[in-house]
Every structure is written in C-alpha cells, then in structure tokens.
Motif scaffolding. Structure first.
Motif, PDB file in Angstrom:
ATOM      1  N   ALA A 183      36.412  31.708  40.693  1.00 47.78           N
ATOM      2  CA  ALA A 183      36.199  33.141  40.918  1.00 47.78           C
ATOM      3  C   ALA A 183      37.084  33.960  39.986  1.00 47.78           C
ATOM      4  N   HIS A 230      35.368  42.597  47.418  1.00 43.95           N
ATOM      5  CA  HIS A 230      34.243  43.412  46.962  1.00 43.95           C
ATOM      6  C   HIS A 230      33.977  44.605  47.863  1.00 43.95           C
ATOM      7  N   PRO A 284      28.831  39.660  40.806  1.00 41.74           N
ATOM      8  CA  PRO A 284      30.283  39.510  40.910  1.00 41.74           C
ATOM      9  C   PRO A 284      31.050  40.411  39.935  1.00 41.74           C
TER      10      PRO A 284
END
Lengths: 211, 211
Positions: free
Chosen positions: A157, A204, B183
C-alpha cells in the motif's frame, strides 16, 4: 592470458563500447527530435558511423529504444547492489532515491515520457516498460518490508501511495528546464518515512465528498 | 430572431460542431498512431472530410494540438465554474478531483504524455502547457487558501507537494489498460485534507541520509 584470448576480450570491449556510443547518440537524437522523427540515418550521422555499421548492433529503431531501456535497468541494478551491500539500508534507500531524482537529466526525463507514450502503441516497448515497473515495484516493496519500523506498515500500500509521485517527479523534470526536484524529493522521502512507521497511506476519505 | 440571424447562428453552430468533430478525429488518430506519425491526410480520412476542408479550420497539425489543449482548458473552466457556484467548496473540490481522475480516459492520458514530451521541442506547445499548468496552479492555490482549516496551511507548499502526484496519476492511467485510479485519488484527497490542516508538506528529512 594468451594473446588470442586478449584479442577476443579487446574485441568484446570494443563492441560493448561501440554499443554504448550508439546508445548515447540515440539518446541525443531522440531528445532533440523525438522518437518518431529520428531515422537510423540520423542516428548514424550523430554517431559518426555508417548506417550499415549501426545495423550490425541494432536491427531497428525499436531495438535501440529497448537497448536504452536495458541500459537504464542495468544502471539501476548497480545502484541496488551498492545498497544491498551497505549496512544501513534505510539511509542508502533515501540516498539512492535522492541521487536518482537529482541526477536524472531533463533529456532522460523527456525520453522517458516518449517511451511511456509509445508503450501503449508498441507491444515490445509496452512489455519492457511493464517489466521494468514490475521489477522496481517488487524490489521497493521488499525493501520497505525489510526496513519498516512498525507492524502497521503495509509495504504494498505504501508503494501504491508513492509510485505516482515518483512518476510525477519525472514529468516535472521533463517540463521545466529550471526544475528543482528538491521539495518533491524531500516530500517523497518524508512520505516513505511516515509509511514505514504505518502513518501512510492516510485513511481514505469518501471519494465523492472528501469527508 | 430573423431568418438571416438564425442562418448566421446555424452556420456558427455548424462551424463549432465541425471543429469539435475534427478535434475528436485528431484525438483518435494521435492516440492510435502518435502525434508524429499522424498526417493531415490521416486526420481528414478519420474525420471523413477533404484535407482542404480541414485546413479551413486548422492550418497545421500543431494548430490541431493547440485546439485540443484549448478544449481541455475550456472543459476545466466549466468544472471550475460549477465549483465556484457551489456552497461547500471543499466537498466540490474533492468531488471534482475524483471525477477528473476517474473520468480521464486512457486515450486522453496517452495524448497528454505525447504533448508533455513535445512541449520541450515545440515552443508553441511548450508555452501552452506552461500556461495551462500556471492557471491550474494559481487556481488550486487560491482554492486551498479559501478552504484551509488552519493558519499553519501553506497553500503554495501544499500545491508543490501534491502536483507531482497528480501528474503521476495521469502517467499511471496511460500505462495500464486496467488501471484503477481509486487508491491514488483517495491518497491525493487525504493528502490535501492533511495539508489544509497544516500537516502537509511533511517536515523535510536530510536529503542524503533520510534522517
């Protein structure tokens, strides 16, 4: 070493040097005129070689582009090796990132944009770009994993969060003759640093409202 | 409206529609074959018009590229206007960023790469790219300034921290047919959110050692 073996070696070194020379000439031509406008004749003129001689090393313009990309990858591998020998991997990672983005010339950045654009149209170049990206991704994720400072750190990530930034620094370098990569590189390092301790990617927001 | 005025208007609308049609055809050609390999003849064929007719609207291939860029800017201006009419500027900013990066097609992203690469070689295209970037920069900095939630927020520094990320999302979109911008866009929004409260850009590390 026998005289014959020495001669073979000299020839090999000579061929490698000639290849390097052609790649340097190609880089200069592509940057000045773009990939499409450059012909093998232009390349021969820039390298001060006959076109026939060029074709002994590269059988097409596309092969020259692939050769340039391969050279980039080899140079990257040398940096990586230096890093992996070093004791403090984290400091070396940060130093290598800084060196890479400070030292990339505007010419090299422009060529990279050409290659990226061409990747969608030419399957051989597309495959080469994909392979290079995948290698970089695998290596950086393994590196993040090795030096993370918190179990909260998600190396994949973190890579996804910083990868577009790295590409964007190259675009910025290509666009402005007087571009100073300093602030962006410092930000990249700080983001990686935050990510290693699990603080990045940031949680997010809702994509539509941003809350 | 008089019949004569109506006819003038029809002609104007017709000309504008024809211009749009040529720009759409150009976008398709450039993406498929690249800017350099596309000729005005290819463009005429794609648009099902005679080359002479195309030249009535655009006097060179470069003029077509500038026309495409101008259309991008106009579309951006429409988004901006919608935002400026809205009450909650912050939510609209976040929504517009999401929409822009989700809706940009791979084709448009590839064309952007071509234009960026060409900017260094063609002064007219370079000036156009610079003007577009400068407008975006001015507008985003003013927007950050209007909606910041802390006096610690430095709008210009925040812009510098996120601008390469935005360019990098476009590169990523161009490179992968199946790219999911989710993302990266979520991260962009979260970075802006952090920046508005003064938490970004992160404090710089030492560039060489990363400490």
């Amino acid at each position: 070493m026998s005289a014959a073996a020495g001669a073979v070696l000299d020839t090999r070194n000579g061929q490698a040097a000639r290849r390097e020379h052609i790649l340097d000439a190609a880089e200069a031509c592509f940057v000045r005129n773009g990939f499409h406008r450059t012909t093998m004749q232009d390349l021969a003129r820039e390298a001060s070689m006959s076109p026939g001689n060029i074709y002994r090393y590269f059988d097409s313009k596309e092969a020259v582009v692939l050769g340039l990309a391969e050279r980039d990858r080899e140079r990257g591998a040398v940096l990586v090796e230096a890093m992996e020998r070093a004791g403090d991997k984290r400091a070396v990672l940060m130093g290598v990132l800084a060196r890479f983005f400070f030292e990339i010339t505007r010419e090299a950045a422009i060529l990279r944009l050409d290659v990226w654009a061409e990747a969608s149209r030419n399957p051989a170049i597309g495959a080469m770009v994909e392979r290079g990206d995948e290698e970089g991704r695998t290596w950086l994720i393994a590196m993040f994993d090795a030096i993370k400072t918190s179990p909260e750190c998600d190396p994949a990530a973190l890579f996804d969060a910083v990868a577009p930034l790295m590409k964007g620094i190259i675009v910025s370098r290509a666009l402005a003759p007087d571009y100073d990569a300093g602030p962006a590189v410092a930000q990249l390092q700080a983001m990686i640093d935050a990510g290693l301790s699990g603080a990045l990617p940031l949680p997010h927001l809702d994509l539509e409202t941003g809350r």
